[in-house]
Design a protein around this motif. Sequence first.
Motif, short mmCIF file in Angstrom:
data_model
loop_
_atom_site.label_atom_id
_atom_site.label_comp_id
_atom_site.label_asym_id
_atom_site.label_seq_id
_atom_site.Cartn_x
_atom_site.Cartn_y
_atom_site.Cartn_z
N ARG A 34 0.86 -1.18 0.00
CA ARG A 34 0.00 0.00 0.00
C ARG A 34 0.90 1.23 0.00
O ARG A 34 1.43 1.62 1.03
CB ARG A 34 -0.91 0.00 1.23
N PRO A 35 1.08 1.85 -1.14
CA PRO A 35 2.01 2.98 -1.23
C PRO A 35 1.61 4.18 -0.37
O PRO A 35 2.41 5.04 -0.10
CB PRO A 35 2.00 3.35 -2.72
N ASP A 36 0.35 4.20 0.11
CA ASP A 36 -0.10 5.32 0.94
C ASP A 36 0.35 5.18 2.39
O ASP A 36 0.10 6.05 3.21
CB ASP A 36 -1.62 5.44 0.88
N ILE A 37 1.02 4.08 2.73
CA ILE A 37 1.43 3.83 4.11
C ILE A 37 2.92 4.12 4.28
O ILE A 37 3.75 3.59 3.56
CB ILE A 37 1.14 2.36 4.51
N ASP A 38 3.23 4.96 5.23
CA ASP A 38 4.62 5.26 5.56
C ASP A 38 5.07 4.31 6.66
O ASP A 38 4.69 4.45 7.82
CB ASP A 38 4.75 6.71 6.03
N VAL A 46 1.17 5.65 12.15
CA VAL A 46 0.43 5.04 11.04
C VAL A 46 0.35 3.54 11.24
O VAL A 46 -0.71 2.94 11.09
CB VAL A 46 1.11 5.37 9.69
#
Length: 89
Positions: A57-61, A67
């Motif tokens: 999931r590229p939206d997760i850092d 997060v």
Amino acid sequence: MRIDDQLLADAKAFAAQQHRSLNSVIEDALRQLLRRADASSREPAAFPTYGGTGPARPDIDLNDPRVLKSLMYEEEDEDYRTRARDVAG
């Protein structure tokens, strides 16, 4: 074998506090040193990867603990909200 006077005095005091012989304290210290040296010379562990070209999931850092924590509890929170709605009617 030559040992620094202060180091020897510290080792003797430690042995006395632990109710051990100086010999056993020195042996244990050498064993620990050799184990650490052996462990640091090993190859790093290889972890399997399963395809893909990037993060799932590229939206997760993954470097942001807040997060990650929110993701860990996301499913639990949704279950709680569902049960609370069911109870409220």
